[in-house]
Write a protein that holds these residues in place. Structure first.
Motif, PDB file in Angstrom:
ATOM      1  N   ILE A 294      38.706  42.353  39.958  1.00 18.60           N
ATOM      2  CA  ILE A 294      37.908  41.429  39.133  1.00 18.60           C
ATOM      3  C   ILE A 294      38.819  40.480  38.362  1.00 18.60           C
ATOM      4  CG2 ILE A 294      36.354  41.274  37.141  1.00 18.60           C
ATOM      5  CD1 ILE A 294      35.199  44.026  38.122  1.00 18.60           C
TER       6      ILE A 294
ATOM      7  N   THR B 160      38.143  43.753  30.227  1.00 18.25           N
ATOM      8  CA  THR B 160      38.257  43.150  31.558  1.00 18.25           C
ATOM      9  C   THR B 160      38.222  41.631  31.456  1.00 18.25           C
ATOM     10  OG1 THR B 160      37.161  45.063  32.562  1.00 18.25           O
ATOM     11  CG2 THR B 160      37.222  43.025  33.866  1.00 18.25           C
ATOM     12  N   TRP B 161      37.309  41.103  30.640  1.00 24.54           N
ATOM     13  CA  TRP B 161      37.151  39.652  30.525  1.00 24.54           C
ATOM     14  C   TRP B 161      38.291  39.037  29.707  1.00 24.54           C
ATOM     15  CZ3 TRP B 161      34.008  38.102  34.032  1.00 24.54           C
ATOM     16  CH2 TRP B 161      33.017  38.982  34.478  1.00 24.54           C
TER      17      TRP B 161
ATOM     18  N   ALA C 213      38.608  48.333  41.108  1.00 23.70           N
ATOM     19  CA  ALA C 213      37.624  47.311  40.746  1.00 23.70           C
ATOM     20  C   ALA C 213      38.166  46.376  39.674  1.00 23.70           C
ATOM     21  CB  ALA C 213      36.343  47.984  40.256  1.00 23.70           C
TER      22      ALA C 213
ATOM     23  N   VAL D 275      31.919  50.686  38.632  1.00 20.98           N
ATOM     24  CA  VAL D 275      32.231  49.265  38.725  1.00 20.98           C
ATOM     25  C   VAL D 275      31.428  48.488  37.698  1.00 20.98           C
ATOM     26  CG1 VAL D 275      32.095  47.238  40.235  1.00 20.98           C
ATOM     27  CG2 VAL D 275      32.847  49.439  41.155  1.00 20.98           C
TER      28      VAL D 275
ATOM     29  N   LEU E  22      37.021  41.445  45.401  1.00 23.80           N
ATOM     30  CA  LEU E  22      36.531  42.734  44.901  1.00 23.80           C
ATOM     31  C   LEU E  22      36.141  43.666  46.043  1.00 23.80           C
ATOM     32  CD1 LEU E  22      35.731  44.715  42.703  1.00 23.80           C
ATOM     33  CD2 LEU E  22      33.555  43.471  42.452  1.00 23.80           C
TER      34      LEU E  22
ATOM     35  N   PHE F  25      32.657  45.810  34.571  1.00 24.64           N
ATOM     36  CA  PHE F  25      32.096  44.501  34.227  1.00 24.64           C
ATOM     37  C   PHE F  25      31.657  44.446  32.767  1.00 24.64           C
ATOM     38  CE2 PHE F  25      31.574  43.801  38.846  1.00 24.64           C
ATOM     39  CZ  PHE F  25      31.980  42.470  38.931  1.00 24.64           C
TER      40      PHE F  25
ATOM     41  N   SER G 131      41.106  38.775  32.022  1.00 25.07           N
ATOM     42  CA  SER G 131      40.846  37.691  32.979  1.00 25.07           C
ATOM     43  C   SER G 131      41.184  36.335  32.378  1.00 25.07           C
ATOM     44  CB  SER G 131      39.378  37.714  33.418  1.00 25.07           C
ATOM     45  OG  SER G 131      39.055  38.927  34.062  1.00 25.07           O
TER      46      SER G 131
ATOM     47  N   SER H 233      40.550  38.112  40.756  1.00 21.45           N
ATOM     48  CA  SER H 233      39.608  37.138  41.321  1.00 21.45           C
ATOM     49  C   SER H 233      39.333  36.015  40.329  1.00 21.45           C
ATOM     50  CB  SER H 233      38.281  37.822  41.672  1.00 21.45           C
ATOM     51  OG  SER H 233      38.454  38.769  42.678  1.00 21.45           O
ATOM     52  N   ILE H 234      38.999  36.402  39.099  1.00 24.72           N
ATOM     53  CA  ILE H 234      38.677  35.388  38.087  1.00 24.72           C
ATOM     54  C   ILE H 234      39.922  34.576  37.741  1.00 24.72           C
ATOM     55  CG2 ILE H 234      37.925  35.048  35.698  1.00 24.72           C
ATOM     56  CD1 ILE H 234      36.200  37.628  36.105  1.00 24.72           C
TER      57      ILE H 234
END
Length: 449
Positions: free
Chosen positions: A395, A266-267, A391, A257, A93, A261, A270, A398-399
Motif C-alpha cells: 500500500i 499507513t497513510w 499488505a 488488510v 497490492l 487501511f 505513504s 503503491s501510493i
C-alpha cells in the motif's frame, strides 16, 4: 573457572562462553550466519534490481532520440514515463499478497520475465497512444517487484539489521545509473540506423535480454524463505527463525488488510514516501535531459557525466545505512539527506547552464534522494510484520510510487510551459522539504528500533 581466567576473558568472552554452555549461539556465530545469508541473497537481488531499474528509466535516455524521431513533446514524454506507475499502482497490492502466498522464487521470476518481454516490444512504438499503453503494461508487469523484495528481506533479517541491508540492495539504483547511463548512450550512438533500427530501438531490445535471463535464473537460485534454504544448517535456520520471531512479538500487530487501511500510520508513511519518490524519479527520468541542457553533446558523453551523481550516491547511501543501524536512529538519518537533496536541486536549477556546478549539485541531490529511499523502509517495517507487512508495504509503495507518475509529467508540462527545467526542480526541492518535515513529526519511539 579461576578469577584470573575470568579476568582474561573479559565481559564479552564470558558472555560468549555462557551462551555456548547454554547451547545458545554466541555473537560471532550470529554475525557469521547473517554474513552467509547476506552473500547468498543480497547480491543476487541487487543484480535483479539493477536490471529492473535500468528497464524502468532507460526511457529517459531513449527520449534524447525518440522525441525527435516520433515528434513527441515534453508533455507526451513526461506522461508516457509516468503512466508506468498507474499500472504499477493498480496491481502492486495484489501482487505482493500473491508473492506472500505463492513464494518469492516463482513470483519474482514471473515479474522479471514478463517485464523483459514487454520492454523489448518498445521497438515497435510509433504513436503516443502505443507509448502510453506499453508503459502502462510495463508497470502492471513490474508491480510487486520492489515491495516484494522489501517483504522478502523481512523474512531473513530483523529490523535492527535492515537499514544497511536495504541500502546495499538499493545501491542497485545508482549502480544502474553508473553503468546503465553510459551503456544506453553507447548503444544509442553505436547502433543508430543499424539494420534499419534507430539507436533507441536497439537500446530497448538489448536491455530487455538480461531481465528475461535473470528471471529464469531466479527460479533455479532463490529460496522462498529460511525453511527452504538447503545451504543453511539446522542450527543456522533455528538462529535466524528465533531472531525473526522475537522481533515480531515486539511489534504492534494489525490482523487484516482492512486494518492496515484503517491504520493512520499507513497513510502517514505513504505521505513521506510520496515526497521522497517525487525527488527520486524527477532525478532519474530527467538526468540525461538536465545534463544535456548544460551544453553537453553526444549521447555517450551525456551518459558518462550522468553517472557521476550516482557514484556519489552509492557511497553516501551505504554510509548512512550503516550509521542508522549502528545507532538505531531513523528520523535524523532521513531528515538530513532529504534537506541535502532539496539544496542540491535548488542550486543545480539556479546554475543550469554551468556544467561543473550543475553536476556537483546534482550529485548532492542524488546522494540525498537516493539515500532517503532505503532508510525510509526501516520506518514502516519497524511496526509491521508477516501478512500485515505484505499488505502495508504494498500500500505504501503503491501510493508513494504515484509520485513516479506525477513527477515526470509535472516536469515535462512545466518544461513545455516555461522552456526550462528550473521550475520543476524547485518543486522537487519543495517536496523533499515536506518529506523531511513529515519525518520530523513522526514519533521516534515508533521507528527507532
Amino acid at each position: 573457572m579461576s578469577s584470573y581466567e575470568a579476568a582474561s576473558l573479559g565481559p564479552d568472552g564470558l558472555a560468549a562462553q555462557a551462551a555456548a554452555a547454554a547451547g545458545q549461539p554466541g555473537a560471532a556465530e550470529v554475525e557469521r550466519t547473517y554474513r552467509k545469508v547476506f552473500w547468498r541473497i543480497v547480491p543476487f537481488l541487487m543484480l535483479c534490481y539493477v536490471v529492473a531499474y535500468l528497464d524502468r528509466v532507460n526511457v529517459g535516455f531513449a527520449k534524447l532520440q525518440m522525441s525527435t524521431d516520433l515528434a513527441f513533446s515534453e508533455t507526451v514524454f513526461g506522461l508516457g514515463a509516468g503512466v508506468f506507475f498507474i499500472g504499477y499502482f493498480l496491481f502492486e497490492l495484489p501482487s505482493n499478497i500473491l508473492m506472500h502466498k505463492l513464494g518469492a522464487r516463482i513470483w519474482i521470476a514471473r515479474i522479471m520475465i514478463t517485464w523483459g518481454l514487454l520492454s523489448a516490444v518498445f521497438v515497435f512504438v510509433k504513436t503516443p497512444a502505443q507509448f502510453y499503453i506499453l508503459r502502462f503494461l510495463l508497470g502492471l508487469a513490474e508491480a510487486g517487484f520492489y515491495p516484494g523484495v522489501i517483504l522478502y528481506l523481512t523474512y531473513w533479517f530483523p529490523s535492527h539489521r535492515r537499514a544497511k541491508i536495504i541500502a546495499v540492495f538499493m545501491s542497485a539504483i545508482p549502480v544502474s545509473g553508473i553503468f546503465g547511463n553510459p551503456l544506453s548512450g553507447w548503444i544509442m550512438q553505436s547502433f543508430h540506423n543499424n539494420q534499419g533500427l534507430a539507436g533507441w530501438q536497439w537500446m530497448f531490445l538489448i536491455e530487455a535480454i538480461p531481465a528475461i535471463a535473470i528471471g529464469i535464473a531466479t527460479i533455479l537460485y532463490l529460496d522462498n524463505g529460511i525453511a527452504n534454504a538447503k545451504w543453511l544448517s539446522e542450527r543456522e535456520k533455528r538462529l535466524l527463525t528465533d531472531d525473526i520471531c522475537a522481533q515480531q512479538q515486539e511489534k504492534t500487530r494489525t490482523h487484516s488488510v482492512a486494518g492496515v487501511f484503517r491504520d493512520p500510520r499507513t497513510w502517514w508513511m505513504s505521505l513521506i514516501y510520496f515526497a521522497f519518490v517525487t525527488g527520486q524519479y524527477g532525478l532519474t527520468f530527467w538526468m540525461p535531459t538536465l545534463v544535456k541542457s548544460t551544453g553537453v553533446t553526444g549521447a555517450f558523453n551525456i551518459g558518462l557525466l550522468s553517472a557521476i551523481p550516482f557514484l556519489v550516491a552509492i557511497v553516501v547511501m551505504n554510509i548512512m545505512g550503516h550509521s542508522s543501524d549502528r545507532r538505531r536512529e531513523r528520523r535524523w538519518h532521513l531528515i538530513g539527506p532529504a534537506l541535502c537533496g532539496a539544496i542540491g536541486f535548488t542550486v543545480a536549477a539556479s546554475f543550469a547552464h554551468n556544467t561543473a556546478v550543475s553536476i556537483a549539485f546534482l550529485s548532492l541531490a542524488a546522494a540525498g534522494v537516493l539515500t532517503c529511499a532505503p532508510l525510509f523502509w526501516s520506518l514502516p517495517t519497524a511496526f509491521m510484520s508477516g501478512a500485515t507487512a505484505a499488505a502495508g508495504i504494498a500500500i505504501i509503495n503503491s501510493i508513494g510510487n504515484l509520485a513516479g507518475f506525477a513527477s515526470p509529467y509535472m516536469i515535462g508540462y512545466l518544461k513545455d510551459l516555461t522552456h526550462s527545467t528550473q521550475s520543476g526542480m524547485y518543486v522537487l526541492a519543495g517536496m523533499l522539504v515536506i518529506g523531511a518535515l513529515a519525518v520530523w513529526l513522526t514519533p521516534a519511539r515508533l521507528v527507532n528500533r
